[in-house]
Design an enzyme around this catalytic site. Structure first.
Site, mmCIF file in Angstrom:
data_model
loop_
_atom_site.group_PDB
_atom_site.id
_atom_site.type_symbol
_atom_site.label_atom_id
_atom_site.label_comp_id
_atom_site.label_asym_id
_atom_site.label_seq_id
_atom_site.Cartn_x
_atom_site.Cartn_y
_atom_site.Cartn_z
ATOM 1 N N GLY A 1 31.246 28.582 43.800
ATOM 2 C CA GLY A 1 31.117 27.138 43.629
ATOM 3 C C GLY A 1 30.234 26.906 42.422
ATOM 4 O O GLY A 1 30.507 27.439 41.355
ATOM 5 N N SER B 1 32.059 35.059 42.482
ATOM 6 C CA SER B 1 31.782 34.008 41.501
ATOM 7 C C SER B 1 30.284 33.667 41.522
ATOM 8 O O SER B 1 29.465 34.536 41.224
ATOM 9 C CB SER B 1 32.687 32.806 41.773
ATOM 10 O OG SER B 1 32.698 31.920 40.674
ATOM 11 N N ALA B 2 29.887 32.459 41.890
ATOM 12 C CA ALA B 2 28.466 32.118 41.928
ATOM 13 C C ALA B 2 27.674 33.093 42.800
ATOM 14 O O ALA B 2 26.532 33.436 42.489
ATOM 15 C CB ALA B 2 28.284 30.685 42.445
ATOM 16 N N HIS C 1 35.013 35.531 36.350
ATOM 17 C CA HIS C 1 36.165 34.831 35.752
ATOM 18 C C HIS C 1 36.248 35.115 34.258
ATOM 19 O O HIS C 1 36.566 34.217 33.458
ATOM 20 C CB HIS C 1 36.067 33.310 35.975
ATOM 21 C CG HIS C 1 35.845 32.878 37.390
ATOM 22 N ND1 HIS C 1 36.826 32.962 38.349
ATOM 23 C CD2 HIS C 1 34.755 32.366 38.012
ATOM 24 C CE1 HIS C 1 36.338 32.492 39.504
ATOM 25 N NE2 HIS C 1 35.093 32.141 39.322
ATOM 26 N N GLU D 1 39.252 38.158 36.374
ATOM 27 C CA GLU D 1 39.828 37.739 37.652
ATOM 28 C C GLU D 1 40.463 38.945 38.342
ATOM 29 O O GLU D 1 41.166 39.734 37.710
ATOM 30 C CB GLU D 1 40.930 36.699 37.430
ATOM 31 C CG GLU D 1 40.540 35.490 36.610
ATOM 32 C CD GLU D 1 39.642 34.534 37.346
ATOM 33 O OE1 GLU D 1 39.344 34.763 38.527
ATOM 34 O OE2 GLU D 1 39.219 33.541 36.725
#
Lengths: 230, 230
Positions: free
Chosen positions: B87, B120-121, B157, B192
């Protein structure tokens, strides 16, 4: 108070060429610009200043780099035209904060003693905070609040392209995170090639594209013309 | 110390499906996950926890949301499997700092008492700082330092696509800003579909793509396999 807040500096016609007429109008006869190169990270501040000097020479504006001034505060307090270049917004804010130049710069522009031109990071700097920059937080700027010369946030280089194969957030999704946490603060997504001209409390959108407002859970597009700030 | 640091959560096969085998290997029989949903901004933390609960049910892992715990510190100190979702990295770090959970979480993972899964985060959070996140600084996290469980930065990413008409920085240009200002800190661009498995001081790259190291003014690609941290 007079500001010119550009989305970007480069164009197919050459560096800042798309903004020549707008810069000439904003400068209104002022020919001595104080350039703030601090957003430049991967290029030398001297070289960055030279690039801007060459870009503004054809319209009769001479450029001095703030980094080369013996007394930066005195330079800000004497400036009649302040030009803030793009690059990394976090680095720009960090150096200006370290040099205690944020409040003097804001005061001088707000008083009308200096006019302000920014692009990309330099446009983010004029807004209440850098919370809607696209840049990577490569340094800690010691707080995200910025000059606060306009009552809304800007997102330069605005587009909402969905990149094939990319699983991260789109630009609109990122901006929705901001408006979710700050529902009362409007954000203007400013596409490449566009700019905002600020004159006192009046804001006008210029350029070839529609821009997009984000406020709370609403978004809507606006064409060039007088901007009603929501 | 055992960590699984994923670039992304979504895939063509479904949410987290591409990571099922890797999560099963990392969990090594642990079936009770404490999920940290704080990076979620535009979606409700309950809904986000439900989504992860459904995603991990097929591999026999049950999920509790940290936000729903009466005593979050006790929950962290009792956890054997900590899962940190993606997020907004700034929001994730802000809430964990406000709750004074960063040091306890780092200590528990470092001691081997809990294993760590992030995407991700959540992967950014495991590194020395969030300075190489792609996210927008929508809130002030009160400092950019993070858990520091691995000795290098991650850029999730990762891709270096040049978007037609976009005049802002490419990903490599953004990362070059970081390595210019922090020339001794390596950054791994994690495409990714890829992930890093950390076991003590050993780091292994997995996934379909080459990843890219950034250090000082050098960049080079590495294929899946044991990662020599430069």
């Amino acid at each position: 108070m007079d500001l010119l807040l550009l989305s970007n500096s480069t164009s197919d016609d050459g560096y800042l060429v798309h903004a020549h007429a707008a810069i000439t109008e904003l400068a209104d006869g002022r020919t001595d610009a104080l350039f703030v190169p601090y957003a430049g990270v991967t290029r030398d501040w001297d070289a960055y200043t030279d690039q801007v000097r060459e870009a503004l020479a054809p319209i009769g504006i001479t450029v001095r780099g703030l980094h080369a001034e013996a007394d930066p505060l005195a330079a800000v307090n004497a400036a009649t035209l302040i030009v803030v270049g793009g690059g990394n917004t976090f680095r720009l804010l960090q150096v200006l904060r370290q040099q205690a130049l944020l409040a003097p710069m804001a005061a001088r522009v707000r008083a009308g003693a200096a006019r302000y031109i920014g692009w990309s990071a330099g446009s983010n700097l004029a807004t209440p905070s850098i919370r809607t920059t696209n840049d990577m937080p490569v340094v800690d700027p010691g707080g995200l609040d910025a000059l606060g010369l306009i009552p809304f946030q800007l997102n330069p280089h605005y587009y909402n392209l969905v990149v094939p194969g990319f699983r991260g957030e789109t630009r609109d999704q990122r901006l929705a995170e901001f408006t979710t946490l700050s529902p009362d603060t409007p954000v203007l997504g400013l596409p490449e090639g566009n700019w905002v001209r600020v004159s006192g409390n009046h804001h006008t959108l210029h350029g070839p594209h529609a821009a997009r407002w984000f406020l709370g859970d609403r978004t809507w597009d606006v064409a060039a013309g007088v901007l009603g700030v929501p």
